[in-house]
Design an enzyme around this catalytic site. Structure first.
Site, PDB file in Angstrom:
ATOM      1  CE1 TYR A 209      -2.600  -1.325   6.277  1.00 18.78           C
ATOM      2  CE2 TYR A 209      -2.100   0.915   5.565  1.00 18.78           C
ATOM      3  CZ  TYR A 209      -2.610  -0.341   5.296  1.00 18.78           C
ATOM      4  OH  TYR A 209      -3.141  -0.620   4.049  1.00 18.78           O
TER       5      TYR A 209
ATOM      6  CB  SER B 291      -0.881   0.006   1.256  1.00 21.90           C
ATOM      7  OG  SER B 291      -1.448   1.282   1.498  1.00 21.90           O
TER       8      SER B 291
END
Length: 338
Positions: free
Chosen positions: A187, A162
């Site tokens: 994350y 991502s």
């Protein structure tokens, strides 16, 4: 083996291409694919496109009953479902054992399942849950499925990364956030780990015909946002007060396109170890540019030394490394700590 340049081909596809678009004219009959998290969001769109192209698809799921019902409601009756919890390495091992015992080869492995910005939680041996679920679980799964991946030659593995990787490099001094937890840095580290995993897997797997890619799907509203308060998404500009989604976001079918393209495109024959976005190989991030926060891949996510270091760390943490005996044997096999 030559190193694949981290530069666009260009592929001819765009950020609005769908998974079905990138598979147009590609026949996957006789191919087998495993897609983790393949019953919601990007996953189910990926599964649908692969299945429509003729592939036999297996969906390992933490909630297999829910997965079966959802896939049936979508009309995907031929998709196989099995049980797998990526945060539980015993569950990962059990799935891999069942898969190998079936005698199936494996042509495509898409490590799609993920959690994002979740509250602090510990799994396994005190591992931070985002790093453990997004990276370590998939690391173990891929290594344990190595015999199936290598059996037919030409397999591809896609790790869902991502642009979140831009939030944090690997924190090798404290990967488990023992000195203070930040959900977005955690994350970011997990998504950096996913990209570095693809870099090292490709370096190790290419001599055996197995290539690996990292893929950024783009911004999409799916169940991935389940841990985010509505107020936070409004403040971030993802949605408006009335719930309208930012026009920059993709549909799930568009979001599934890049990983599907990386897993199947003939344009990538003989290539690997690169980070992809918008159905093409991404360009390196241009520091200070208006798009630096949202486009391109940062150097820390494709650093070959860090990729090798992460692989070593992952093997130490999990006791699993399919390549531990690669230098001694013509074909590596998993080594699992007792």
């Amino acid at each position: 083996m030559t190193t694949t340049p981290q530069h666009a081909l260009p592929s001819g596809f765009t950020d609005r291409s769908t998974a079905s678009d990138v598979l147009a004219g590609i026949d996957l009959t006789g191919k087998t694919a495993v897609v983790t998290g393949g019953y919601s969001g990007l996953g189910i769109e990926t599964v649908a496109a692969l299945s429509d192209a003729g592939a036999q698809v297996v969906v390992p799921a933490r909630r297999p009953d829910v997965a079966r019902q959802t896939l049936e409601e979508r009309g995907l009756m031929g998709v196989a479902v099995d049980s797998l919890d990526l945060s539980d390495l015993a569950s990962v091992r059990s799935f891999a054992e069942r898969y190998l015992a079936s005698g199936q080869g494996l042509d495509i492995l898409i490590n799609n399942a993920a959690i994002m910005a979740s509250p602090e939680a510990r799994v396994g041996d005190g591992w931070e849950s985002q790093f453990a679920t997004n990276h370590l679980g998939h690391y173990v799964l891929t290594n344990l499925l190595w015999p199936a991946l290598v059996s037919g030659g030409g397999a591809r593995v896609v790790a869902l990364s991502s642009f979140g990787h831009k939030l944090s490099p690997m924190r090798f001094d404290d990967p488990q956030f023992t000195s203070g937890y930040d959900k977005w840095q955690a994350y970011g580290q997990a998504k950096t780990a996913d990209s570095l995993f693809a870099v090292q897997l490709d370096a190790l797997g290419a001599p055996f015909g197995v290539r690996a890619f990292a893929a950024h799907p783009g911004g999409i509203m799916t169940e991935l946002q389940r841990h985010l308060p509505r107020e936070e998404m409004i403040a971030s500009g993802w949605i408006t007060e009335d719930g309208t989604v930012n026009e920059r976001f993709k549909t799930p079918a568009q979001g599934a396109a890049t990983s599907t393209w990386a897993a199947t495109s003939p344009q990538l024959e003989g290539m690997g170890g690169v980070y992809c976005e918008d159905c093409d190989i991404a360009e390196p991030t241009v520091a200070g540019s208006p798009t630096a926060r949202f486009a391109g891949v940062d150097a820390h996510a494709i650093d070959r030394d860090d990729a090798a270091r992460l692989w070593t760390l992952s093997a130490e943490l999990t006791g699993v490394n399919a390549f531990a005996e690669a230098a001694k044997e013509s074909q590596p096999s998993p080594v699992v700590a007792p």
